[in-house]
Enzyme design. Structure first.
Site, PDB file in Angstrom:
ATOM      1  N   ARG A  22       0.799  -1.093   0.097  1.00  0.00           N
ATOM      2  CA  ARG A  22       0.016   0.063  -0.007  1.00  0.00           C
ATOM      3  C   ARG A  22       0.773   1.247  -0.246  1.00  0.00           C
ATOM      4  O   ARG A  22       1.750   1.190   0.472  1.00  0.00           O
ATOM      5  CB  ARG A  22      -0.804  -0.007   1.222  1.00  0.00           C
ATOM      6  N   TYR A  48      -1.253  -3.763  -7.001  1.00  0.00           N
ATOM      7  CA  TYR A  48      -0.959  -4.473  -5.802  1.00  0.00           C
ATOM      8  C   TYR A  48      -2.159  -4.288  -4.973  1.00  0.00           C
ATOM      9  O   TYR A  48      -3.078  -3.478  -4.911  1.00  0.00           O
ATOM     10  CB  TYR A  48       0.335  -3.785  -4.981  1.00  0.00           C
ATOM     11  N   LYS A  78      -9.740  -2.380   1.757  1.00  0.00           N
ATOM     12  CA  LYS A  78      -9.130  -1.170   2.505  1.00  0.00           C
ATOM     13  C   LYS A  78      -9.962   0.037   2.125  1.00  0.00           C
ATOM     14  O   LYS A  78     -10.598   0.600   3.023  1.00  0.00           O
ATOM     15  CB  LYS A  78      -7.653  -1.034   2.585  1.00  0.00           C
ATOM     16  N   HIS A 135     -10.647  -2.183  11.769  1.00  0.00           N
ATOM     17  CA  HIS A 135      -9.483  -3.204  11.142  1.00  0.00           C
ATOM     18  C   HIS A 135      -9.226  -4.206  12.157  1.00  0.00           C
ATOM     19  O   HIS A 135      -8.187  -4.233  12.629  1.00  0.00           O
ATOM     20  CB  HIS A 135      -8.197  -2.326  11.032  1.00  0.00           C
ATOM     21  N   SER A 155      -1.587  -3.927  10.047  1.00  0.00           N
ATOM     22  CA  SER A 155      -1.116  -4.653   9.164  1.00  0.00           C
ATOM     23  C   SER A 155       0.123  -5.383   9.340  1.00  0.00           C
ATOM     24  O   SER A 155       1.096  -4.991   9.838  1.00  0.00           O
ATOM     25  CB  SER A 155      -0.885  -4.062   7.612  1.00  0.00           C
ATOM     26  N   CYS A 162       0.799  -7.890  11.625  1.00  0.00           N
ATOM     27  CA  CYS A 162       1.477  -8.005  13.002  1.00  0.00           C
ATOM     28  C   CYS A 162       0.683  -9.289  13.644  1.00  0.00           C
ATOM     29  O   CYS A 162       0.201  -9.408  14.684  1.00  0.00           O
ATOM     30  CB  CYS A 162       0.853  -7.058  13.996  1.00  0.00           C
ATOM     31  N   ASP A 206      -9.272  -9.741   8.843  1.00  0.00           N
ATOM     32  CA  ASP A 206      -8.963  -8.405   8.864  1.00  0.00           C
ATOM     33  C   ASP A 206      -9.882  -7.263   9.052  1.00  0.00           C
ATOM     34  O   ASP A 206      -9.527  -6.335   9.373  1.00  0.00           O
ATOM     35  CB  ASP A 206      -8.458  -8.324   7.217  1.00  0.00           C
ATOM     36  N   ARG A 227       2.081 -12.131  -0.681  1.00  0.00           N
ATOM     37  CA  ARG A 227       0.722 -12.718  -0.274  1.00  0.00           C
ATOM     38  C   ARG A 227       0.027 -13.727  -0.635  1.00  0.00           C
ATOM     39  O   ARG A 227       0.534 -14.017  -1.645  1.00  0.00           O
ATOM     40  CB  ARG A 227      -0.325 -11.240  -0.518  1.00  0.00           C
TER      41      ARG A 227
HETATM   42  O1  SAT Z   1      -2.555  -4.618   1.156  1.00  0.00           O
HETATM   43  S1  SAT Z   1      -3.729  -4.748   2.049  1.00  0.00           S
HETATM   44  O2  SAT Z   1      -3.931  -3.338   2.515  1.00  0.00           O
HETATM   45  O3  SAT Z   1      -4.963  -5.283   1.574  1.00  0.00           O
HETATM   46  C1  SAT Z   1      -3.421  -5.636   3.398  1.00  0.00           C
HETATM   47  C2  SAT Z   1      -2.750  -4.798   4.662  1.00  0.00           C
HETATM   48  O4  SAT Z   1      -1.774  -4.017   4.416  1.00  0.00           O
HETATM   49  O5  SAT Z   1      -3.572  -5.073   5.714  1.00  0.00           O
HETATM   50 MN    MN Z   2      -5.329  -5.367   6.950  1.00  0.00          MN
END
Ligand code: SAT
Ligand code: MN
Length: 586
Positions: A69, A197, A206, A226, A248, A250, A277, A370
């Site tokens: 991101r 991405y 998100k 979140h 994210s 963690c 998530d 991922r």
């Molecule tokens: O890349 S995402 O935002 O979908 C995953 C994350 O960073 O929590």
């Molecule tokens: Mn996340």
């Protein structure tokens, strides 16, 4: 596929803007998805993996400059800068539309426009919301088909309604300097250009389910957070649900799918995953807080996922999964990443597609590589996963990556104090976003990158929800699995053993466990966390639960600075909580 006038008019407008060669509606059928997979394989956008070992699985590589991101290029385009608040980048909506439309103009030439109708939450549930994403990327279509509920049913559920979220995604040329992820909360619109991405382009995740939805939630009286959602079943067969917010990368996915330590398994304890998530939470008819996971799959971090750390996640990725930016094992046509096992493939390509020498010292998979895996693959998926009313939440848990300050676990004094605890969360940054890794930053409720409006108002909304919930409000806790000793080693084993902490949390919710009051909240009594079968001494536990007044005094001063950002939008309840914390630390 639809006669909805608002949908058709917008598609026509966008078609005239981006000028595609053709338009394809995604109907959700396996036949259509399979044809798209074949097409992506033909063009090299995806690689089909070993059908025997990984049935229905594919590998994709993003551009090298497009792996996470981009928070610096993510904007909330509300009418005023004040509405976006001090923690978001802001752009004037008129200027943003002009800039984005200039970039998007003609960018689908020679390409196909895919129209993805998708539902966040079970199709037709009162909790759910509908979005339509336009994209020129088959990778996006296939990921959305895993992460959300897509297809014709969604249009049926929408009917003639104008209540849906617009999402335009244009790959363009993946130029970093022209990459923008823009949200128009007042128009229910998202526009994302020049990225391929996940978090930047799977607009249901998100962008919609957090940034737009948090704004909708504030206006409509619910919460978009979140948070993972898990159910912990005790030997009597009773299941209690916990929602937990972590930044994210963690360990949300690991906690959501935790396998209890052997002793607990034998007793009959089980953990059920509802989500890893995002949680949408509403007050139910019974006055309690109920949560659904609006997603339909897991977009999890690959590195570190293995049979020990998270066997359920690993199982989830064994079929129908898209891997992004991992190592390609050429002998077996399978995938590998750091921390999967101790046998890195000898004949392999790294995440960039280059010949990779596993002994050369360079990582093979990107740290933010991922997997996109269907939720229904998960061996511990909750029977309530598709429930349209969700699950009742007993406890809310906040957590971050902190080497020193935060103890293993503590409970807030009440809801208001719990909101304060969430608002002062801080965590070391990870590879999930571009920028430095390992720097402590404030990340209230793990929502710093995802709150779609002024965060001072967001805190006020939390306080408001607490008033409505009254004595039915979930209890609020904070955890830290990442505390380090003086030599820099993790003091707590984490993973499955985190259940020992969840047990204390649920016992506290039922008024069953003892606690000791500290300046920051309640920590377990000396024997409060079960250590049987663990290589953790009583002294180490005491150290893990210790609240160092000196560290916390520095923390309080830092919080005071951080709170200044919010000006007069900081709820007075939170400044009062800070004053009381300082007094207790004296
Ligand atoms: O890349 S995402 O935002 O979908 C995953 C994350 O960073 O929590
Ligand atoms: Mn996340």
């Amino acid at each position: 596929m639809t006669t909805n006038k608002s949908v058709l008019a917008w598609i026509e407008e966008m078609k005239n803007l981006v000028n595609p060669d053709s338009v394809v509606f995604i109907d959700g059928s396996e036949a259509q998805l399979e044809a798209l997979r074949a097409q992506a394989v033909k063009t090299g956008e995806m690689i089909k993996l070993n059908e025997e070992k990984l049935p229905g699985c594919y590998l994709h590589r993003t551009a090298v400059n497009d792996v996470a991101r981009v928070e610096g290029r993510t904007f909330i385009c509300a009418k005023t800068k004040e509405a976006a608040g001090p923690t978001n980048n802001w752009m004037d909506p008129a200027e943003a539309y002009k800039m984005l439309y200039d970039i998007a103009k003609g960018s689908y030439a020679g390409r196909t426009m895919y129209v993805i109708p998708y539902s966040m939450g079970p199709v037709g549930s009162e909790f759910s919301k509908i979005g339509i994403e336009l994209t020129d990327s088959i990778y996006v279509v296939l990921n959305m088909a895993i992460m959300t509920r897509v297809g014709e049913d969604v249009f049926k559920a929408l009917g003639d309604s104008e209540d849906w979220i617009k999402g335009l995604h244009c790959k363009c040329n993946i130029e970093e300097e022209n990459r923008y992820i823009c949200h128009f909360p007042e128009d229910n619109t998202i526009i994302s250009v020049n990225s391929g991405y996940g978090g930047n382009v799977l607009l249901g995740k998100k962008c919609f389910a957090l940034r737009i939805a948090s704004f909708l939630g504030k206006n409509e009286g619910w919460m978009a957070e979140h948070m993972l959602i898990l159910g912990l079943e005790n030997p009597k067969g009773e299941i209690k649900y916990i929602a937990a917010a972590f930044p994210s990368a963690c360990g949300k996915t690991n906690l959501a799918m935790l396998i209890p330590p052997e002793k607990y398994r034998k007793m009959g304890y089980k953990v059920w995953c509802v989500g890893d998530d995002i949680a949408w939470m509403r007050i139910g008819e019974d006055g309690r807080l109920w949560a659904v996971n609006p997603e339909n799959g897991f977009f999890g971090v690959a590195p570190g996922t293995n049979v020990k750390s998270n066997p359920n996640a690993l199982s989830s990725t064994q079929s129908g999964t898209i891997f992004t930016n991992v190592v390609h094992n050429l002998d077996e046509n399978t995938v590998w990443w750091e921390g999967l096992d101790k046998n890195p493939p000898k004949n392999a390509l790294n995440w960039k597609g280059e010949k990779w020498d596993c002994e050369g010292g360079e990582k093979g998979a990107h740290p933010n590589s991922r997997f996109t895996a269907p939720a229904k693959n998960c061996p511990c998926i909750s029977s309530e996963f598709d429930s349209s009313k969700g699950v009742p939440i007993s406890a809310i848990v906040f957590g971050g990556r902190r080497a020193k300050a935060a103890p293993l676990v503590y409970q807030s004094r009440d809801w208001q104090h719990g909101v304060f605890v969430g608002s002062v969360m801080a965590s070391e940054t990870t590879a999930a976003a571009t920028g430095a890794v390992g720097v402590v930053r404030h990340d209230p409720m793990a929502m710093i990158p995802f709150c779609g409006y002024h965060m001072g108002e967001y805190f006020a909304h939390w306080l408001e929800m607490g008033k409505k919930l009254g004595d039915k409000a979930p209890k609020i806790f904070n955890v830290n699995w990442f505390r380090l000793d003086d030599e820099g080693n993790f003091m707590w084993p984490g993973f499955g053993d985190n259940m020992r902490v969840l047990n204390w949390i649920l016992d506290r919710c039922e008024g069953k466990a003892d606690a000791v009051e500290t300046p920051i909240g309640y920590v377990p009594a000396a024997d409060g966390i079960d250590l049987e079968g663990l290589d953790v001494s009583k002294e180490t536990l005491a150290e893990l639960l210790n609240v160092d007044k000196e560290i916390w005094s520095a923390e309080a001063a830092d919080i005071e600075e951080f709170f200044k950002k919010f000006g007069d939008k900081l709820p007075k309840e939170l400044s009062a909580e800070l004053c009381e914390l300082k007094a207790r630390l004296k």
